[in-house]
Scaffold this motif. Structure first.
Motif, PDB file in Angstrom:
ATOM      1  N   MET A 243      44.246  29.795  41.262  1.00  0.00           N
ATOM      2  CA  MET A 243      44.248  30.112  42.696  1.00  0.00           C
ATOM      3  C   MET A 243      44.662  31.557  42.931  1.00  0.00           C
ATOM      4  SD  MET A 243      45.789  26.665  44.454  1.00  0.00           S
ATOM      5  CE  MET A 243      46.326  25.492  43.221  1.00  0.00           C
ATOM      6  N   SER A 244      44.316  32.026  44.117  1.00  0.00           N
ATOM      7  CA  SER A 244      44.612  33.408  44.498  1.00  0.00           C
ATOM      8  C   SER A 244      45.706  33.463  45.565  1.00  0.00           C
ATOM      9  CB  SER A 244      43.342  34.071  45.054  1.00  0.00           C
ATOM     10  OG  SER A 244      42.287  34.015  44.102  1.00  0.00           O
ATOM     11  N   HIS A 245      46.150  34.684  45.873  1.00  0.00           N
ATOM     12  CA  HIS A 245      47.106  34.955  46.955  1.00  0.00           C
ATOM     13  C   HIS A 245      48.417  34.200  46.779  1.00  0.00           C
ATOM     14  CE1 HIS A 245      44.093  37.229  49.133  1.00  0.00           C
ATOM     15  NE2 HIS A 245      43.253  36.207  49.050  1.00  0.00           N
ATOM     16  N   ASN A 246      48.821  33.948  45.539  1.00  0.00           N
ATOM     17  CA  ASN A 246      50.089  33.277  45.241  1.00  0.00           C
ATOM     18  C   ASN A 246      50.190  31.865  45.813  1.00  0.00           C
ATOM     19  OD1 ASN A 246      51.224  35.511  43.799  1.00  0.00           O
ATOM     20  ND2 ASN A 246      51.632  36.519  45.775  1.00  0.00           N
TER      21      ASN A 246
END
Length: 264
Positions: A243-246
């Motif tokens: 996943m992205s953006h934490n």
């Protein structure tokens, strides 16, 4: 068909649609006498097509020759309770979806071996109690190639009225049963098990180790607490969704859909 016009909330025969709780309908003491409720013509048709036995119908008067006509014809000689929209809303506690409810006989529970005999991809739902999530997981399982669903006994009942509705009847399309927390029975049947969890040892869900498994059981836990450590320790693999953006997690129903698609 016996058509029964009801005029009060205490009419004999309608208690399955009103006063009985989900636990009472399920009847753990005598499972063979258990009942569940389906709503809307589309979902009732799916249940009938899957061989489930109808016991009685409840519908608005105007639907007898409308949305409920085919259902009534297919169900044969069972009681059909009817009344006006306002009375039925008081009886059930909510406005009926498309104006039709059907009480149906619960099937005899199957063994894990029977449900998984010819399966190559199964999901184990561990401790998920939200009815909406259960319904959504079943819908994704039916759509994305999962052959069977296993639920630990502390999970929500798939035949809960709301779970059935959210699944759009998919609970009738995928074989399912209850399973113990111990996953060794699946491993003895030749399944590799993968826990969906964030750990230091988690591999990416697109790993060839998972895709190459001939038989794979995907173990899903709750969004908040996740899977217990002892369950993760039992599994052959632990996997995560990149996943992205934490963002570190998805709702379990969303995560299930991604996992099913990737590992189908």
């Amino acid at each position: 068909m016996p058509l029964i016009e009801i005029s009060s909330l205490t009419e004999t025969g309608v208690e399955v649609f009103s006063t009985l709780t989900e636990a009472q309908l399920r009847n753990r003491v005598e499972p063979e006498k258990g009942i569940f409720i389906t709503e809307s013509p589309k979902v009732i048709h799916v249940a009938l097509n899957a061989g489930y036995e109808p016991l009685s119908l409840l519908c608005e008067r105007r639907h007898i020759t409308g949305d409920a006509a085919d259902i009534i014809r297919r169900c044969g000689d069972i009681p059909v309770y009817t009344g006006n929209r306002e009375l039925l809303a008081q009886l059930t506690g909510y406005t009926l979806t498309r104006g039709v409810l059907c009480a149906m006989r619960r099937p005899t529970p199957k063994s894990v071996e029977e449900v998984c005999r010819d399966a190559r991809r199964v999901v184990v739902i561990h401790g998920v109690v939200d009815t909406t999530n259960i319904g959504a997981i079943f819908r994704s399982a039916a759509a994305l190639g999962i052959n069977a669903v296993l639920l630990t006994t502390d999970s929500c009942d798939p035949l809960n009225r709301r779970a059935v509705r959210v699944s759009m009847g998919s609970v009738f399309l995928v074989p399912w049963t209850w399973v113990d927390r111990d996953l060794s029975a699946l491993q003895k049947m030749g399944f590799k098990t993968v826990a969906m969890a964030l750990t230091d040892n988690s591999i990416s869900i697109d790993s060839p180790l998972l895709k190459s498994a001939d038989r794979l059981a995907i173990v899903m836990g709750t969004e908040g607490d996740g899977l217990p450590h002892e369950v993760i320790a039992q599994c052959d693999f632990t996997a995560r969704i990149p996943m992205s953006h934490n963002v570190d997690s998805l709702n379990v129903a969303a995560a299930a859909a991604v996992a099913f698609w990737e590992l189908r």
